[in-house]
Scaffold this active site. Structure first.
Site, PDB file in Angstrom:
ATOM      1  N   LYS A 172      15.850 -58.762  40.089  1.00 30.56           N
ATOM      2  CA  LYS A 172      16.059 -59.298  41.435  1.00 30.56           C
ATOM      3  C   LYS A 172      14.892 -60.222  41.768  1.00 30.56           C
ATOM      4  O   LYS A 172      13.719 -59.830  41.655  1.00 30.56           O
ATOM      5  CB  LYS A 172      16.108 -58.119  42.413  1.00 30.56           C
TER       6      LYS A 172
HETATM    7  O1  G3P Z   1      19.956 -54.883  49.737  1.00 28.38           O
HETATM    8  C1  G3P Z   1      19.139 -55.324  50.776  1.00 28.38           C
HETATM    9  C2  G3P Z   1      19.152 -54.287  51.834  1.00 28.38           C
HETATM   10  O2  G3P Z   1      18.520 -53.158  51.345  1.00 28.38           O
HETATM   11  C3  G3P Z   1      18.552 -54.680  53.117  1.00 28.38           C
HETATM   12  O3  G3P Z   1      19.105 -53.838  54.077  1.00 28.38           O
HETATM   13  O4  G3P Z   1      19.309 -52.735  56.241  1.00 28.38           O
HETATM   14  O5  G3P Z   1      17.041 -53.271  55.290  1.00 28.38           O
HETATM   15  O6  G3P Z   1      18.498 -55.088  56.167  1.00 28.38           O
HETATM   16  P1  G3P Z   1      18.447 -53.727  55.518  1.00 28.38           P
END
Ligand code: G3P
Length: 216
Positions: free
Chosen positions: A83
């Protein structure tokens, strides 16, 4: 639409993998930090739990550093997807790595132009962050529609991996918009099965079966 689970919690991954509904796993440095375990150990364990792609993110920000870390990550298991952040160095590293046959997930995508660049760099996956756009009062789902149209216009085979999914409604809207993959925390994936009428209907069926003494 493929389902990836967005966590570094190996117990949660094992539970969900047992359902047969999970096609891969995504992690990020915040999730790895939350696990409190050494990076390489967690990724190796996750890779053994699923045959699908497992995204492991670099922490270097320069091209040489990213390539060095990526090669280290790719050696952990054959299903590691490296990634990389959506920066110029990240895109340059993406081109190099995918040219060598390494799968790359370009992350932190917040615009259609960024997604276009990632596809041109040969990304295997592009990760647009839905919830974080919603957080700043934009509609994250508009981005999925825009990327879908652009990728279809030019037949890019980069897969749209909708990330930062926070709700069951996000999942449904991603499927309607034609995202190839969505990644969500375990709780969101498990909640998709819930419907009060399913619970109520089951309760009635079981009560009727009991009353009639039905045995299967
Ligand atoms: O895959 C990316 C994700 O983990 C981000 O999620 O909820 O932290 O915006 P969030």
């Amino acid at each position: 639409m493929k389902f990836f689970v967005d966590t570094a919690d190996t117990k949660d991954i094992a539970d969900l993998a047992a359902t047969g509904l999970i096609d891969g796993v995504t992690t990020n440095p915040s999730l790895i930090a939350k696990s409190g375990r050494p990076f390489a150990d967690v990724i190796a364990e996750i890779c053994a739990l699923t045959p699908g792609p497992v995204s492991a993110e670099v922490v270097a920000t320069d091209y040489d550093g990213m390539i060095k870390e990526a090669r280290k990550l790719a050696k952990i298991a054959s299903n590691v997807t490296v990634k990389l952040p959506l920066t110029l160095d990240g895109l340059k590293a993406c081109k190099t790595l995918t040219g060598e046959g390494t799968q790359v997930n370009v992350t932190l995508c917040f615009s259609a132009n960024q997604a276009l660049l990632a596809a041109k760099a040969g990304a295997t996956f592009i990760s647009p962050f839905i919830g974080r756009l919603d957080d700043i009062h934009l509609d994250g789902m508009d981005l999925i529609h825009e990327i879908r149209q652009i990728y279809d216009n030019y037949l890019f085979d980069t897969e749209i991996l909708a990330a930062s999914i926070r709700t069951p409604n996000h999942v449904k809207l991603c499927a309607l918009a034609g995202a190839d993959v969505m990644t969500a925390p375990p709780a969101v994936i498990k909640s998709l099965v819930n419907h009060p009428l399913t619970d109520k209907g089951l309760e009635i069926f079981l009560a009727d079966a009991k009353k009639a003494g039905i045995k299967v």
